[in-house]
Design a protein around this motif. Structure first.
Motif, PDB file in Angstrom:
ATOM      1  N   LEU A 103     -45.860  11.241  39.995  1.00  0.00           N
ATOM      2  CA  LEU A 103     -47.069  10.921  40.696  1.00  0.00           C
ATOM      3  C   LEU A 103     -46.929  11.650  41.972  1.00  0.00           C
ATOM      4  O   LEU A 103     -47.857  12.361  42.306  1.00  0.00           O
ATOM      5  CB  LEU A 103     -47.171   9.425  41.133  1.00  0.00           C
ATOM      6  N   GLY A 104     -45.705  11.837  42.551  1.00  0.00           N
ATOM      7  CA  GLY A 104     -45.723  12.640  43.997  1.00  0.00           C
ATOM      8  C   GLY A 104     -44.328  12.957  44.158  1.00  0.00           C
ATOM      9  O   GLY A 104     -43.387  12.059  43.697  1.00  0.00           O
TER      10      GLY A 104
ATOM     11  N   ASN B 190     -37.699  11.836  48.179  1.00  0.00           N
ATOM     12  CA  ASN B 190     -37.784  10.914  47.335  1.00  0.00           C
ATOM     13  C   ASN B 190     -39.184  11.453  46.332  1.00  0.00           C
ATOM     14  O   ASN B 190     -39.615  12.534  46.460  1.00  0.00           O
ATOM     15  CB  ASN B 190     -38.263   9.780  47.570  1.00  0.00           C
ATOM     16  N   ILE B 191     -38.976  10.856  44.958  1.00  0.00           N
ATOM     17  CA  ILE B 191     -39.829  11.329  44.002  1.00  0.00           C
ATOM     18  C   ILE B 191     -40.632   9.896  43.790  1.00  0.00           C
ATOM     19  O   ILE B 191     -39.810   8.945  43.223  1.00  0.00           O
ATOM     20  CB  ILE B 191     -39.388  11.951  42.742  1.00  0.00           C
ATOM     21  N   VAL B 192     -41.874   9.686  43.635  1.00  0.00           N
ATOM     22  CA  VAL B 192     -42.462   8.751  43.116  1.00  0.00           C
ATOM     23  C   VAL B 192     -42.988   8.969  41.400  1.00  0.00           C
ATOM     24  O   VAL B 192     -43.510   9.954  41.192  1.00  0.00           O
ATOM     25  CB  VAL B 192     -43.817   8.344  43.931  1.00  0.00           C
ATOM     26  N   TYR B 193     -42.706   7.887  40.640  1.00  0.00           N
ATOM     27  CA  TYR B 193     -42.886   7.828  39.431  1.00  0.00           C
ATOM     28  C   TYR B 193     -44.088   6.638  38.847  1.00  0.00           C
ATOM     29  O   TYR B 193     -43.740   5.633  39.478  1.00  0.00           O
ATOM     30  CB  TYR B 193     -41.572   7.607  38.562  1.00  0.00           C
ATOM     31  N   LYS B 194     -44.621   6.919  37.926  1.00  0.00           N
ATOM     32  CA  LYS B 194     -45.431   5.894  37.388  1.00  0.00           C
ATOM     33  C   LYS B 194     -44.509   5.245  36.111  1.00  0.00           C
ATOM     34  O   LYS B 194     -43.903   5.816  35.506  1.00  0.00           O
ATOM     35  CB  LYS B 194     -46.544   6.493  36.495  1.00  0.00           C
TER      36      LYS B 194
ATOM     37  N   LYS C 178     -40.549   4.342  43.666  1.00  0.00           N
ATOM     38  CA  LYS C 178     -39.797   5.527  44.426  1.00  0.00           C
ATOM     39  C   LYS C 178     -38.268   5.531  44.280  1.00  0.00           C
ATOM     40  O   LYS C 178     -37.771   4.658  44.347  1.00  0.00           O
ATOM     41  CB  LYS C 178     -40.374   5.295  45.690  1.00  0.00           C
ATOM     42  N   ARG C 179     -37.940   6.683  43.950  1.00  0.00           N
ATOM     43  CA  ARG C 179     -36.466   7.097  43.653  1.00  0.00           C
ATOM     44  C   ARG C 179     -36.098   7.897  44.845  1.00  0.00           C
ATOM     45  O   ARG C 179     -36.590   8.790  45.014  1.00  0.00           O
ATOM     46  CB  ARG C 179     -36.227   7.790  42.244  1.00  0.00           C
TER      47      ARG C 179
END
Length: 60
Positions: free
Chosen positions: A11-12, A17-21, A33-34
């Motif tokens: 998602l972003g 970090n990376i945000v996933y659905k 959020k990873r």
């Protein structure tokens, strides 16, 4: 939940970090959020940002 953190579920991206659905077992859609801890631990600015964000989430 995130199809093994696949790129199609991103998602972003920002900072360390990376945000996933993702989807829970009951089909509820969530954002995850990873966080890359190596980057947080190695940088005082990243660590401060992580702590501030954690405090906001904890208070909610």
């Amino acid at each position: 939940m995130t199809n093994d953190f696949s790129e199609e579920n991103i998602l972003g991206i920002g900072g360390s970090n990376i945000v996933y659905k993702g989807k829970l077992n009951d089909e509820t859609t969530v954002a995850l959020k990873r966080i890359h801890l190596r980057e947080v631990v190695g940088s005082s600015a990243s660590a401060a940002e992580f702590e501030a964000e954690f405090a906001v989430l904890k208070a909610a």
